[in-house]
Design a protein around this motif. Structure first.
Motif, PDB file in Angstrom:
ATOM      1  N   GLN A 165     -51.873   9.555  26.612  1.00 15.91           N
ATOM      2  CA  GLN A 165     -51.048  10.761  26.548  1.00 15.91           C
ATOM      3  C   GLN A 165     -51.793  11.859  25.809  1.00 15.91           C
ATOM      4  OE1 GLN A 165     -47.153  11.284  24.133  1.00 15.91           O
ATOM      5  NE2 GLN A 165     -46.463  10.811  26.212  1.00 15.91           N
ATOM      6  N   LEU A 166     -52.006  12.993  26.495  1.00 14.18           N
ATOM      7  CA  LEU A 166     -52.718  14.116  25.910  1.00 14.18           C
ATOM      8  C   LEU A 166     -51.793  15.098  25.221  1.00 14.18           C
ATOM      9  CD1 LEU A 166     -55.281  14.865  28.791  1.00 14.18           C
ATOM     10  CD2 LEU A 166     -55.595  13.444  26.753  1.00 14.18           C
ATOM     11  N   ASP A 167     -50.559  15.230  25.735  1.00 13.40           N
ATOM     12  CA  ASP A 167     -49.600  16.164  25.131  1.00 13.40           C
ATOM     13  C   ASP A 167     -48.208  15.548  25.201  1.00 13.40           C
ATOM     14  OD1 ASP A 167     -48.909  18.938  24.105  1.00 13.40           O
ATOM     15  OD2 ASP A 167     -47.646  18.830  25.889  1.00 13.40           O
ATOM     16  N   ARG A 168     -47.556  15.439  24.041  1.00  6.95           N
ATOM     17  CA  ARG A 168     -46.274  14.753  23.980  1.00  6.95           C
ATOM     18  C   ARG A 168     -45.146  15.585  24.566  1.00  6.95           C
ATOM     19  NH1 ARG A 168     -45.269  13.119  18.187  1.00  6.95           N
ATOM     20  NH2 ARG A 168     -44.365  15.188  17.951  1.00  6.95           N
ATOM     21  N   LYS A 169     -45.146  16.883  24.298  1.00  7.11           N
ATOM     22  CA  LYS A 169     -44.025  17.719  24.712  1.00  7.11           C
ATOM     23  C   LYS A 169     -43.952  17.849  26.231  1.00  7.11           C
ATOM     24  CE  LYS A 169     -41.668  22.033  23.590  1.00  7.11           C
ATOM     25  NZ  LYS A 169     -41.706  23.278  22.791  1.00  7.11           N
ATOM     26  N   SER A 170     -45.094  18.104  26.881  1.00  9.59           N
ATOM     27  CA  SER A 170     -45.106  18.233  28.346  1.00  9.59           C
ATOM     28  C   SER A 170     -45.329  16.892  29.037  1.00  9.59           C
ATOM     29  CB  SER A 170     -46.198  19.206  28.779  1.00  9.59           C
ATOM     30  OG  SER A 170     -47.491  18.688  28.474  1.00  9.59           O
ATOM     31  N   ARG A 171     -45.567  15.845  28.232  1.00  8.21           N
ATOM     32  CA  ARG A 171     -45.853  14.518  28.760  1.00  8.21           C
ATOM     33  C   ARG A 171     -47.018  14.546  29.738  1.00  8.21           C
ATOM     34  NH1 ARG A 171     -43.440  10.529  27.217  1.00  8.21           N
ATOM     35  NH2 ARG A 171     -44.168   9.292  28.988  1.00  8.21           N
ATOM     36  N   THR A 207     -33.957   8.278  28.930  1.00 10.14           N
ATOM     37  CA  THR A 207     -35.063   7.412  28.552  1.00 10.14           C
ATOM     38  C   THR A 207     -35.114   7.260  27.043  1.00 10.14           C
ATOM     39  OG1 THR A 207     -36.590   9.291  28.480  1.00 10.14           O
ATOM     40  CG2 THR A 207     -36.432   8.081  30.562  1.00 10.14           C
ATOM     41  N   SER A 208     -35.812   6.235  26.631  1.00  5.67           N
ATOM     42  CA  SER A 208     -36.044   5.999  25.211  1.00  5.67           C
ATOM     43  C   SER A 208     -37.536   6.007  24.955  1.00  5.67           C
ATOM     44  CB  SER A 208     -35.453   4.646  24.800  1.00  5.67           C
ATOM     45  OG  SER A 208     -35.868   4.295  23.504  1.00  5.67           O
ATOM     46  N   GLY A 209     -37.942   6.570  23.811  1.00  7.82           N
ATOM     47  CA  GLY A 209     -39.356   6.610  23.463  1.00  7.82           C
ATOM     48  C   GLY A 209     -39.998   7.902  23.903  1.00  7.82           C
ATOM     49  N   TYR A 210     -41.152   8.184  23.323  1.00  8.14           N
ATOM     50  CA  TYR A 210     -41.857   9.425  23.635  1.00  8.14           C
ATOM     51  C   TYR A 210     -43.346   9.169  23.853  1.00  8.14           C
ATOM     52  CZ  TYR A 210     -42.713   8.891  18.617  1.00  8.14           C
ATOM     53  OH  TYR A 210     -43.053   8.381  17.394  1.00  8.14           O
ATOM     54  N   GLY A 211     -43.777   7.905  23.917  1.00  8.24           N
ATOM     55  CA  GLY A 211     -45.187   7.584  24.097  1.00  8.24           C
ATOM     56  C   GLY A 211     -45.605   7.672  25.550  1.00  8.24           C
TER      57      GLY A 211
END
Length: 824
Positions: free
Chosen positions: A503-509, A620-624
């Motif tokens: 994952q390069l960017d968390r906000k834009s996934r 969904t659950s999680g942000y990874g």
């Protein structure tokens, strides 16, 4: 010694609750009186008996008299000599002298000349004129407390060897004021949010400002699952959805058909004159409640309501459901929700003394504000799914934000659970549960599995053994590597696969991915193709199949790509792949003619695929780099993909374009159950050989696989242009519940219908040099099924019928498939 220990445990409970009573109410024939009223004298605190006539009532105040009443019976008072009195048995006498003077409602109430139904119609007329619906915009504070408790605690459980070394946990035992059972808190989570809504835009946004839990790591999935399980609801709606089931609301316009209503009383509630209406089910086994509500006599808004699910309702693993809602009055006419309490009693058995787990959610609302407009961009803007400070708020934050103070026992849960994590025996039990839930066995920061994919069988490999694993540091890993190895004892070949995601960017996934796989595969197992490197096809690895499972290919696949989520639940994915294919059995061939008329047995093909996926309402659950979907099967899926095949690039054999679309929609049809529909369409615009066409997905396994055709063999139909439709509807036991001798089994009726249309061009037919005789379903192929679900609560049996093309060689006119699954 047991009595001494039990007394020691109960002593602090006697001090905490001032008056506790339980028992059973019967008539003079010894039959239980269901839905009778039990009230502390000179109070508004009371309950109603369940379907077996049993009740439990608790109050923080001290009372000395109980009043029992029900329509058609003489009222009875009981003097309490102790603060705690259990197992009371009360007999109500029929009120024969009054039968000629009053209209008596007992059993099924009349739908005519019933004042309760006149009030119910007033509620319907005004249902959209109450609460936040009256305003253009609104906002409020929301405090939510989730809790799991192990219930029915007794001395036998306390002495059980499983708790050796963990006896200290029983210091937190308490008693439920709904069921009367003792319970032990085992998990607690608190959340404080600010909610904004716009009725004109039909938008709502919740911003989490604080979250605190009992200390278990990686519990975001559990929290999210419970929140979805107890999803918010509006009692004014016709149907209330819990546990993926649609319960008929007592305020529903269809309530008259499934409930009995009795106007019981009228009184002031917080200086508002209200009517009290009792309701209970007309029939058993339906998804209904029993309880009562208070409704204002001028606005026809609900002031208080409680709902208790019918014990005979066709819901698995849930022994009790209890709901309370309270409303406050604003500006003398608007009733706003202030408190919502939801309790579920989960148990493997519905027997009253069986142990289980309480799941409790308490939600409180405050600081309502109205008609403060926010821009549309405010509601569309993505919120960072993880902010460190939100999950690490200091104690003084919670002291000011809690809208309801924690009880002494709840405060002790935090300390107790943090201590419990350090006990080796608990860690072992926790790991066993994790394996059963996830399918992976954790070794340090690496998961071995999935354990359910270890063994398989097909004609090419014979017995197949597969073992894999993945890195796993936490649910929110920013990168992950997965790998597997497999061996077939018949072909004596080793297969493997490896993939990685970052994952390069968390906000834009923004995620990048790549991988390589060398394996045996049943191509054409689904219409909408996937280049997932580690995807597992049940069609090629099932232990038991119908007929010869020999139309398999050896695949060598490499992929690289990236995906991004520019807006919530809208994913854009770009993938580059290269694969080589060849058949692996003598009875199956993918041979084709090349440009020079020569026969080739292996194909080499690079592709570029651009895909768009939209899943509105998905949670969904999680942000990874990976997330867990917590409401699977409860949201639509829309997919559109364009694939371009390259020729003479990385030894590419063909140039072509392919367009595919998919739309899956679940439908909750209130009292008629739940349906799933899927439409798939696709077209390949240039000539390609058999291995690049679109086989209609058959199913030669004994498992019911949605989006496949259970009576088709693999490669029986092949197309370059197709359109398919799938329907599956679960009635949830609506029919079986009306058949007396079947009612007790809680079976559920499932029907299915599948159809597909396809074409194949002469150019594609001319390329075929294989030994496979196939055709396209130009005369729409269809099949249908009837199924019996909820067998032993975990199994469904489907009886499948082929509708046409009955003269095809080896056509299977009838078949039986099944599927295991956990559902409520």
């Amino acid at each position: 010694m047991k009595k001494l220990l039990l007394g020691f445990l109960l002593f602090p409970l006697l001090l905490f609750g001032q008056t506790k009573v339980s028992g059973i109410v019967k008539d003079n024939f010894g039959e239980p009186v269901a839905f009778a009223n039990v009230i502390f004298k000179d109070s508004n605190e009371g309950t109603i008996t369940n379907e077996e006539g049993r009740f439990y009532l608790e109050s923080d105040d001290t009372y000395t008299t109980l009043i029992f009443s029900f329509i058609g019976y003489a009222e009875k008072e009981l003097t309490l000599t102790e603060k705690t009195t259990y197992n009371i048995e009360i007999t109500l006498e029929e009120e024969t002298a009054a039968l000629d003077e009053v209209v008596v409602y007992s059993g099924k109430t009349s739908k005519k000349n019933n004042p309760a139904l006149d009030i119910l119609r007033k509620i319907w007329e005004n249902r959209r004129e109450n609460g936040v619906k009256k305003f253009n915009q609104y906002s409020y504070d929301k405090y939510e407390k989730l809790e799991f408790d192990l219930n029915t605690i007794d001395s036998a459980l306390i002495k059980n060897r499983i708790f050796k070394g963990m006896e200290f946990v029983f210091d937190q035992v308490d008693t439920s004021n709904v069921t009367g059972n003792t319970y032990l808190p085992i998990f607690i989570n608190e959340a404080f949010s600010k909610v904004y809504g716009d009725n004109l835009l039909d938008e709502e946004k919740e911003i989490l400002e604080g979250n605190k839990n009992s200390g278990f790591e990686n519990n975001n999935t559990l929290i999210a699952f419970v929140k979805d399980l107890y999803k918010e609801y509006d009692v004014y709606d016709n149907y209330l959805k819990f546990f993926d089931k649609s319960f008929t609301s007592p305020l529903s316009k269809t309530g008259i058909d499934v409930y009995n209503y009795v106007l019981l009383d009228s009184a002031f509630r917080d200086n508002k004159w209200c009517y009290n209406i009792v309701y209970y089910p007309r029939r058993k086994n339906e998804l209904t409640f029993k309880g009562d509500f208070w409704v204002n006599d001028s606005t026809w808004a609900i002031k208080e309501i409680n709902l208790q699910a019918s014990k005979s309702a066709n819901v698995n693993w849930v022994r009790e459901v209890y709901i309370e809602q309270e409303f406050d009055v604003l500006n003398d006419s608007i009733f706003l929700l202030t408190r919502d309490y939801f309790l579920s009693d989960f148990s493997l058995r519905k027997k009253e003394g069986a142990r289980g787990v309480y799941g409790k959610r308490t939600t409180l609302y405050d600081n309502y504000d109205f008609d403060k407009q926010k821009s549309k961009d405010f509601y569309k803007e993505q919120v960072d799914p993880y902010q460190y400070e939100v999950y690490n708020r200091p104690d003084d934050f919670w002291e000011t934000r809690r809208l309801e103070k924690l009880s002494k026992d709840e405060k002790g849960v935090y300390k107790m659970l943090d201590t419990l994590k350090t006990v080796p025996r608990f860690k072992t039990l926790y790991n066993v549960g994790a394996v059963l839930a996830s399918g992976y066995y954790e070794v340090d920061n690496f998961d071995i599995g999935p354990v359910f994919s270890v063994f398989g069988f097909n004609e090419a490999e014979g017995l197949r053994i597969r073992l894999g694993g993945r890195t796993y540091f936490s649910q929110n890993d920013p990168w992950r590597i997965e790998a597997f190895g497999a061996y077939g004892f018949r072909d004596q070949r080793f297969k493997f696969g490896v993939s990685g995601k970052w994952q390069l960017d968390r906000k834009s996934r923004l995620n990048v991915f790549g991988g390589h796989r060398k394996d045996v595969e049943q191509t054409g197992a689904s219409l909408t193709t996937s280049t997932d490197v580690l995807g597992r096809s049940l069609a090629s690895s099932s232990l038991i199949t119908v007929g010869a499972n020999d139309r398999l290919s050896r695949i060598n696949l490499t992929t690289v790509g990236f995906e991004v989520e520019p807006s919530k639940n809208f994913v854009v994915r770009l993938t580059g792949s290269h694969r080589t294919l060849e058949s692996v059995t003598d009875t199956f061939s993918i041979d084709y003619f090349d440009e020079d008329g020569n026969i080739k047995s292996t194909i080499s093909q690079p592709e570029i695929e651009l895909g768009f996926t939209y899943t509105p309402r998905r949670k969904t659950s999680g942000y990874g780099v990976e997330r867990t979907v917590i409401n699977d099967g409860d949201f639509p899926t829309i997919y559109l993909g364009y694939t371009y095949g390259l020729k003479d690039v990385i030894d590419g054999d063909f140039e072509y374009a392919k367009l595919q679309g998919l739309y899956t929609q679940p439908w909750n049809i209130g009292g008629l159950g739940k349906a799933y529909t899927t439409v798939e369409v696709g077209k390949i615009f240039d000539p390609v050989p058999l291995s690049l066409l679109s086989p209609i997905p058959g199913n030669q396994t004994l498992f019911s696989i949605y989006n496949s055709f259970n009576q088709l063999d693999f490669y029986e139909f092949v197309s370059d242009t197709y359109a398919s439709f799938h329907l599956q509807h679960d009635f949830g036991g609506r029919i079986f519940s009306r058949i007396p001798f079947l009612r007790k089994f809680n079976l559920r009726e499932v029907i299915g219908f599948r159809a597909v249309y396809g074409e194949i061009s002469q150019e594609n037919i001319a390329l075929n040099a294989s030994n496979i005789v196939y055709q396209a379903p130009e005369d729409i192929y269809y099949e249908y099924s009837v199924g019996i679900g909820n067998i032993f609560k975990i199994f469904r049996l489907d009886f499948n019928f082929r509708g046409n093309y009955l003269d095809n060689p080896g056509a299977r006119k009838f078949g039986v498939t099944g599927i295991f699954g956990f559902e409520f």
